[in-house]
Motif scaffolding. Structure first.
Motif, PDB file in Angstrom:
ATOM      1  N   VAL A  20      66.820  47.394  30.032  1.00  0.00           N
ATOM      2  CA  VAL A  20      67.695  46.238  30.275  1.00  0.00           C
ATOM      3  C   VAL A  20      68.582  45.988  29.060  1.00  0.00           C
ATOM      4  O   VAL A  20      69.793  45.757  29.180  1.00  0.00           O
ATOM      5  CB  VAL A  20      66.853  44.983  30.599  1.00  0.00           C
ATOM      6  N   TRP A 297      59.712  40.220  33.541  1.00  0.00           N
ATOM      7  CA  TRP A 297      59.161  39.747  34.813  1.00  0.00           C
ATOM      8  C   TRP A 297      59.604  38.319  35.139  1.00  0.00           C
ATOM      9  O   TRP A 297      59.339  37.815  36.228  1.00  0.00           O
ATOM     10  CB  TRP A 297      57.629  39.771  34.746  1.00  0.00           C
ATOM     11  N   PRO A 299      62.216  34.937  35.785  1.00  0.00           N
ATOM     12  CA  PRO A 299      63.364  34.800  36.688  1.00  0.00           C
ATOM     13  C   PRO A 299      64.589  35.510  36.159  1.00  0.00           C
ATOM     14  O   PRO A 299      64.790  35.617  34.939  1.00  0.00           O
ATOM     15  CB  PRO A 299      63.563  33.280  36.754  1.00  0.00           C
ATOM     16  N   ALA A 300      65.424  36.005  37.069  1.00  0.00           N
ATOM     17  CA  ALA A 300      66.549  36.863  36.698  1.00  0.00           C
ATOM     18  C   ALA A 300      67.444  36.229  35.644  1.00  0.00           C
ATOM     19  O   ALA A 300      67.881  36.901  34.697  1.00  0.00           O
ATOM     20  CB  ALA A 300      67.362  37.215  37.952  1.00  0.00           C
ATOM     21  N   GLN A 301      67.708  34.942  35.781  1.00  0.00           N
ATOM     22  CA  GLN A 301      68.597  34.285  34.823  1.00  0.00           C
ATOM     23  C   GLN A 301      67.975  34.246  33.428  1.00  0.00           C
ATOM     24  O   GLN A 301      68.655  34.483  32.425  1.00  0.00           O
ATOM     25  CB  GLN A 301      68.923  32.869  35.298  1.00  0.00           C
ATOM     26  N   THR A 303      65.543  36.324  32.309  1.00  0.00           N
ATOM     27  CA  THR A 303      65.467  37.700  31.833  1.00  0.00           C
ATOM     28  C   THR A 303      66.799  38.155  31.245  1.00  0.00           C
ATOM     29  O   THR A 303      66.844  38.771  30.165  1.00  0.00           O
ATOM     30  CB  THR A 303      65.055  38.639  32.989  1.00  0.00           C
ATOM     31  N   ALA A 304      67.887  37.839  31.935  1.00  0.00           N
ATOM     32  CA  ALA A 304      69.208  38.236  31.439  1.00  0.00           C
ATOM     33  C   ALA A 304      69.537  37.550  30.117  1.00  0.00           C
ATOM     34  O   ALA A 304      70.116  38.156  29.208  1.00  0.00           O
ATOM     35  CB  ALA A 304      70.273  37.900  32.485  1.00  0.00           C
TER      36      ALA A 304
END
Length: 320
Positions: A20, A297, A299-301, A303-304
Motif C-alpha cells: 500500500v 485491516w 476502514p479504508a479511509q 488505512t489510506a
C-alpha cells in the motif's frame, strides 16, 4: 535508477501492507529498494560494508537494483523474514550461517549513516517486551490494569483470588504453536484460580485484571499523527474472529494522546499500534503497544490516511 535519497524497505515478499505504501511512493517518484535480508541474501542478493578511519561506504545489490547504502534517506523496517540460514545447509552449519547473517547483515542494515528509521530495528525489539510496555505505560500516565507476571503457583493463584472481578491470561509472546500438526493461536481468555497448576512454573505467565470494557480502540501512531478506530466485537480478544467485528473512526481523547506521545518518545519509536479497552464511563485502559503492528485491516479511509502518513515520513527522511 538513481539511488540518491532512496527508501529501503525491509520486508517479506508477501507483505501486502507494505505494498500500500510502496504504491504511494511510486506515484511520488521516490526511488525504493525492497529487500527481505533473511531470504534474499541466500538468493542472489549481496551486501557489502566497508569501514575505515574517517568514513564508511557500502553497496547493496539485488536482482533489479544497486544501492549505495550511504545515500539511503529512510529505512522502513516492516516485516522481514527471520535470519534462518541458507536452505541448503543443515544443523550446526545452518545455525552458524544464520547467526552470522543476523549479526552481520542485520548490523549493517541497522547502522546506515544518516538514514531515518521507521522504526529502528533495535528500538522495535526493545519495545516488544510486554513488561517494558507496562512499565513505560505506567510512567507515561496511562491507566494500566492490575497485572502480574510470574512462574510461582501461589503468586498466580493469589493474584486471581484477590481481584474483585475476572482475570485473563495473556501470552507474553506470540510464539508459533501447533496442535496435532495444525497452527494454533493462544488467545486472551478468562482464567480462574483452580485452572492454574504447577505447570505455571515452566515459564513466566501473565495474568491481568479483566477490564469491564464497552469496546476496544486501536490507536495507530505515525510520528505525531494519531489515527483512532473503535472496535466492537462479541469476543474478549477481537483478533479471534475479525469477520465479526465492526470498526469505526473515533477521536483520541487528549489525555491518551499526551501519554502516547510520551510513550513513543521514551521508547524512541516513530510508529506504534496501541490497544485500549474503554469502559462505559469513558476510561481508556492501556493493554499493549505493538511497535510494528498491522494497520491495513482498518476502514479504508483510515488505512489510506495511515499509508499517506508513513509515506510522508519515508519521503521526508531524517531531520536536518
Amino acid at each position: 535508477m538513481d539511488d540518491d535519497g532512496s527508501v529501503l524497505v525491509l520486508t517479506n515478499p508477501c507483505d501486502v501492507t507494505a505494498d500500500v505504501v510502496l504504491r504511494l511512493l511510486a506515484e511520488r517518484r521516490i526511488p525504493v529498494v525492497r529487500l527481505d535480508p533473511g531470504a534474499d541474501l541466500h538468493a542472489g542478493a549481496s551486501l557489502t560494508a566497508t569501514y575505515r578511519t574517517g568514513g564508511q561506504w557500502g553497496i547493496l545489490r539485488t536482482a533489479s537494483r544497486e544501492l549505495d547504502t550511504t545515500r539511503v534517506r529512510s529505512v522502513w523496517v516492516r516485516r522481514p523474514s527471520p535470519y534462518g540460514g541458507p536452505p541448503a545447509l543443515a544443523g550446526r552449519d545452518r545455525r552458524f550461517a544464520a547467526d552470522q547473517a543476523l549479526w552481520g547483515a542485520g548490523g549493517i542494515l541497522a547502522s546506515l549513516p544518516g538514514a531515518h528509521y521507521v522504526n529502528h530495528p533495535w528500538n522495535n525489539r526493545a519495545a516488544e517486551f510486554k513488561p517494558s510496555q507496562l512499565s513505560t505505560a505506567q510512567r507515561c500516565g496511562f491507566l494500566v490494569p492490575s497485572t502480574v507476571i510470574t512462574n510461582e503457583l501461589n503468586e498466580a493463584r493469589g493474584f486471581v483470588t484477590c481481584q474483585p472481578g475476572a482475570v485473563v491470561y495473556k501470552p507474553l509472546w506470540n510464539t508459533p504453536y501447533r496442535v496435532e500438526g495444525q497452527p494454533h493461536s493462544v488467545w486472551v481468555r478468562e482464567v480462574c484460580g483452580s485452572e492454574i497448576t504447577d505447570a505455571v512454573s515452566v515459564c513466566p505467565h501473565m495474568f491481568q485484571a479483566k477490564v469491564d470494557k464497552a469496546f476496544d480502540v486501536r490507536v495507530t501512531a505515525v510520528g505525531g499523527r494519531l489515527f483512532g478506530v473503535r472496535i466492537d466485537s462479541p469476543d474478549l480478544d477481537w483478533r479471534c474472529r475479525q469477520d465479526l467485528m465492526t470498526c469505526t473512526a473515533v477521536e483520541v481523547i487528549g489525555s491518551v494522546a499526551c501519554a502516547v506521545t510520551a510513550y513513543l518518545a521514551e521508547l524512541r519509536l516513530i510508529y506504534g499500534a496501541f490497544d485500549f479497552a474503554v469502559t462505559a464511563s469513558g476510561d481508556w485502559y492501556f493493554l499493549e503497544c505493538n511497535p510494528n503492528g498491522q494497520w491495513a485491516w482498518q476502514p479504508a479511509q483510515t488505512t489510506a490516511a495511515i499509508a499517506r502518513a508513513i509515506a510522508d515520513l519515508l519521503e521526508k527522511g531524517p531531520d536536518t
